[in-house]
Design a protein around this motif. Structure first.
Motif, PDB file in Angstrom:
ATOM      1  N   CYS A  68       0.822  -1.226   0.000  1.00 34.82           N
ATOM      2  CA  CYS A  68       0.000   0.000   0.000  1.00 34.82           C
ATOM      3  C   CYS A  68       0.853   1.272   0.000  1.00 34.82           C
ATOM      4  O   CYS A  68       0.356   2.351  -0.326  1.00 34.82           O
ATOM      5  CB  CYS A  68      -0.942   0.004   1.209  1.00 34.82           C
ATOM      6  N   GLN A  69       2.133   1.132   0.370  1.00 41.69           N
ATOM      7  CA  GLN A  69       3.033   2.297   0.361  1.00 41.69           C
ATOM      8  C   GLN A  69       3.674   2.534  -1.016  1.00 41.69           C
ATOM      9  O   GLN A  69       4.312   3.555  -1.233  1.00 41.69           O
ATOM     10  CB  GLN A  69       4.186   2.108   1.378  1.00 41.69           C
ATOM     11  N   CYS A  70       3.525   1.572  -1.925  1.00 42.71           N
ATOM     12  CA  CYS A  70       4.200   1.665  -3.229  1.00 42.71           C
ATOM     13  C   CYS A  70       3.691   2.870  -4.030  1.00 42.71           C
ATOM     14  O   CYS A  70       2.509   3.215  -3.969  1.00 42.71           O
ATOM     15  CB  CYS A  70       3.979   0.389  -4.038  1.00 42.71           C
TER      16      CYS A  70
ATOM     17  N   TRP B 208      -6.717  -4.676  -6.837  1.00 45.37           N
ATOM     18  CA  TRP B 208      -7.219  -3.399  -6.301  1.00 45.37           C
ATOM     19  C   TRP B 208      -6.066  -2.448  -5.978  1.00 45.37           C
ATOM     20  O   TRP B 208      -6.084  -1.277  -6.334  1.00 45.37           O
ATOM     21  CB  TRP B 208      -8.075  -3.662  -5.063  1.00 45.37           C
ATOM     22  N   ILE B 209      -5.033  -2.979  -5.287  1.00 41.30           N
ATOM     23  CA  ILE B 209      -3.881  -2.140  -4.925  1.00 41.30           C
ATOM     24  C   ILE B 209      -3.202  -1.609  -6.187  1.00 41.30           C
ATOM     25  O   ILE B 209      -2.878  -0.418  -6.291  1.00 41.30           O
ATOM     26  CB  ILE B 209      -2.875  -2.936  -4.046  1.00 41.30           C
TER      27      ILE B 209
ATOM     28  N   VAL C 290      -2.790   2.332  -7.316  1.00 38.99           N
ATOM     29  CA  VAL C 290      -1.465   2.924  -7.552  1.00 38.99           C
ATOM     30  C   VAL C 290      -1.391   3.474  -8.977  1.00 38.99           C
ATOM     31  O   VAL C 290      -0.939   4.602  -9.204  1.00 38.99           O
ATOM     32  CB  VAL C 290      -0.348   1.873  -7.301  1.00 38.99           C
ATOM     33  N   ALA C 291      -1.866   2.675  -9.957  1.00 39.15           N
ATOM     34  CA  ALA C 291      -1.784   3.088 -11.368  1.00 39.15           C
ATOM     35  C   ALA C 291      -2.603   4.353 -11.628  1.00 39.15           C
ATOM     36  O   ALA C 291      -2.223   5.194 -12.441  1.00 39.15           O
ATOM     37  CB  ALA C 291      -2.259   1.950 -12.271  1.00 39.15           C
TER      38      ALA C 291
ATOM     39  N   HIS D  20       1.645  -3.230 -16.482  1.00 45.05           N
ATOM     40  CA  HIS D  20       0.211  -2.916 -16.431  1.00 45.05           C
ATOM     41  C   HIS D  20      -0.436  -3.775 -15.350  1.00 45.05           C
ATOM     42  O   HIS D  20       0.051  -4.876 -15.045  1.00 45.05           O
ATOM     43  CB  HIS D  20      -0.457  -3.195 -17.777  1.00 45.05           C
ATOM     44  N   THR D  21      -1.544  -3.295 -14.799  1.00 42.69           N
ATOM     45  CA  THR D  21      -2.269  -4.059 -13.767  1.00 42.69           C
ATOM     46  C   THR D  21      -2.641  -5.443 -14.288  1.00 42.69           C
ATOM     47  O   THR D  21      -2.513  -6.440 -13.581  1.00 42.69           O
ATOM     48  CB  THR D  21      -3.561  -3.306 -13.360  1.00 42.69           C
TER      49      THR D  21
END
Length: 351
Positions: free
Chosen positions: A37-39, A330-331, A335-336, A66-67
């Motif tokens: 979550c910090q990325c 989701w994460i 981020v993206a 890509h996700t």
């Protein structure tokens, strides 16, 4: 006979139970999720995942990531683990493992049929299908115009064939019919899986009954909420509910009559296991319901590892792994899209 599994279970399934418990120790922990979550970028996520079990699957992926690539590679790891277990399994565990994939098969059938209805390219749709739910003739689903053709041309040779008996009609396929088909198939699948687990007996029957009952009840709630304000009658709703679970039969009668989310809540609060789920929601709110159900499911799945000599751990591991992939998706999306403030909204911690 309950209590005697310890004498014979390890003869055929001891090795695989050890394997699946080893796989479980590789699931991401709360500390991993906090770090993810910090990325700041997807490459940071890749770097963090390289120290986990996903490392070998992501190491050769070029930047920019890509996700979809992250999700695809994580799913590939799950598929490899599943295939390894299936290759080593003997009856009745091999049949049990195959049952786990039927849900994905149903989702894939619905995805292809819906996509074809909206004139999407079949090849593009096949790429979106879940690899655990693939079968030989899946690409030919695109030619079907109604349920009868869908069954006669394609599904008669697949494991889903017995579940289709309830939803074969000559009506043309449209979005409403397809959604009813999905829920009818799922109902037949869950009931069949439930009967199979009951027949196995012992700890497997006890633990799987609880997990499948929860799944059936969750589907009943979702069907009710999604059908509020549609042309589905009370009887149509009842026909889509599974004939087992904590809500069966009286809860189903009450859910079928519900007209809004608060009435659904009033019904569910009569059942202590579901009281805690709905107490997390404010009145009139249904957006966070999925997360609350996922959290309860994860809790139950983790508990199944506390007991030995049963097949429930295989089901639990597959479900926990799928939840982990949802978390990573989701994460990665947050981020993206630079929405890090929302990153905790849908992450369900597993351990």
């Amino acid at each position: 006979m309950y209590g005697f599994e310890a004498m014979t279970f390890n003869v055929h399934s001891g090795y695989l139970e050890a394997i699946v418990r080893g796989y479980r120790s590789g699931l991401l922990t709360a500390a991993d999720y906090n770090n993810l979550c910090q990325c700041e970028t997807l490459d940071d996520i890749k770097m963090h995942l390289s120290a986990t079990e996903y490392g070998p699957y992501l190491q050769n992926e070029p930047s920019p990531l890509h996700t979809t690539t992250i999700v695809e590679k994580c799913t590939l790891k799950l598929v490899d683990e599943y295939k390894h277990m299936l290759c080593q399994a003997t009856e009745p565990l091999s049949t049990f493992l195959e049952y786990i994939t039927y849900g994905h098969m149903i989702d894939n059938v619905v995805l292809i049929v819906t996509g074809t209805l909206h004139e999407r390219d079949v090849q593009e749709l096949l790429e979106k299908c879940h690899p655990l739910g693939m079968f030989d003739s899946i690409a030919t689903l695109a030619v079907a115009q109604n349920m009868r053709e869908l069954y006669r041309l394609v599904l008669v040779d697949t494991p889903l064939a017995p579940y289709f008996s309830e939803c074969i009609t000559s009506e043309d396929l449209d979005d409403m019919n397809i959604e009813i088909m999905r829920n009818t198939l799922y109902k037949a699948y869950l009931e069949d899986f439930y009967r199979f687990c009951k027949k196995l007996g012992g700890a497997t029957a006890e633990i799987m009954s609880d997990l499948l009952s929860f799944e059936a009840d969750r589907r009943a709630v979702n069907i009710t909420i999604n059908s509020i304000g549609t042309e589905l009658t009370r009887e149509d709703r009842k026909n889509l509910y599974s004939s087992f679970g904590l809500l069966y039969p009286y809860g189903h009668e009450e859910l079928a009559a519900c007209e809004d989310i608060d009435q659904v809540r009033a019904v569910m609060e009569k059942y202590p296991p579901y009281q805690s789920i709905f107490s997390k929601l404010s009145y009139g709110e249904s957006q966070m319901l999925d997360k609350a159900f996922y959290e309860e499911e994860v809790k139950r799945l983790c508990l199944s590892f506390e007991q030995q000599f049963h097949f429930g751990v295989f089901f639990a591991y597959m479900r926990l792994k799928e939840q982990e992939i949802r978390n990573l998706m989701w994460i990665s999306e947050c981020v993206a899209q630079n929405q890090k403030s929302r990153v905790h909204d849908s992450v369900v911690f597993i351990f």
